[in-house]
Design a protein around this motif. Structure first.
Motif, PDB file in Angstrom:
ATOM      1  N   ILE A  30       1.391  -0.938   0.020  1.00  0.00           N
ATOM      2  CA  ILE A  30      -0.083  -0.081   0.195  1.00  0.00           C
ATOM      3  C   ILE A  30       0.405   1.211  -0.111  1.00  0.00           C
ATOM      4  O   ILE A  30       1.899   1.662   0.517  1.00  0.00           O
ATOM      5  N   LEU A  41      -1.556   1.299  -4.622  1.00  0.00           N
ATOM      6  CA  LEU A  41      -1.282   0.846  -3.548  1.00  0.00           C
ATOM      7  C   LEU A  41      -0.028   0.700  -4.791  1.00  0.00           C
ATOM      8  O   LEU A  41      -0.251   1.536  -6.388  1.00  0.00           O
ATOM      9  N   SER A  50       0.218  -7.922   1.141  1.00  0.00           N
ATOM     10  CA  SER A  50       0.602  -6.562   1.464  1.00  0.00           C
ATOM     11  C   SER A  50       0.858  -6.949   2.842  1.00  0.00           C
ATOM     12  O   SER A  50       0.378  -6.860   3.598  1.00  0.00           O
TER      13      SER A  50
END
Length: 188
Positions: A91, A112, A169
């Protein structure tokens, strides 16, 4: 029947070869090839190439969950990790620890960083506090609306063509401040 015997014998021959025993090959009266480790039965010596042995996976071992890192291992690194074709998957915005003012009014764009470009057969979904916030999409940006005041943890998940999660992530924490309309404003 004869082929089954030959295959069985060949299997025994290969097993014996792995133990570094000499193998001899001969042909019987019916034309069947016979392999044996007994030189007294005649036949010519057979030289076998060494066998490559690949260990089997350990039974009962559970699959590892998707990695929670920003950069995936390259080919040949960290065996047993899930498939990850991207050098960067994280992110980008908002930043970890962001304190968002009331002017955001609870609406937030999440961007992102994905490098190289997202493949056509891959999609991404956004998790808010561990729950899926939107269906998977082929995008680098998500919009979160009407976030209430408080702390949130965001994570992105990479999904393959079959919809399987391949990577997550690192989590990003943020705090949303909202103006309280019930409190009196200073204005004199």
């Amino acid at each position: 029947m004869g082929k089954a015997i030959v295959l069985c014998l060949l299997g025994l021959v290969l097993a014996q070869g792995a133990l570094a025993t000499s193998i001899y090959r001969s042909t019987d009266a019916q034309g069947n090839v016979i392999f044996t480790d007994d030189p007294n039965h005649g036949g010519e010596p057979v030289e076998l190439a060494p066998l490559t042995v690949i260990p089997s996976p350990v039974e009962g071992r559970q699959a590892e969950p998707p990695r929670v890192e920003g950069v995936a291992p390259r080919m040949g690194e960290a065996p047993g990790q899930p498939f990850m074709p991207y050098g960067t998957f994280r992110i980008r915005s908002p930043e970890h620890g962001a304190d968002l003012p009331a002017s955001y009014a609870g609406n937030l764009q999440v961007e992102l960083a994905i490098e190289p470009e997202l493949r056509p057969d891959h999609s991404v979904r956004l998790l808010v506090d561990g729950r899926v916030s939107q269906t998977p999409m082929h995008t680098r940006a998500f919009m979160l609306n009407d976030l209430g005041r408080g702390e949130y943890v965001l994570q992105a998940e990479l999904l393959d063509a079959r919809g399987q999660v391949r990577h997550r992530s690192p989590p990003v924490s943020l705090y949303v401040q909202r103006a309280n309309v019930t409190l009196p404003q200073d204005g004199g």
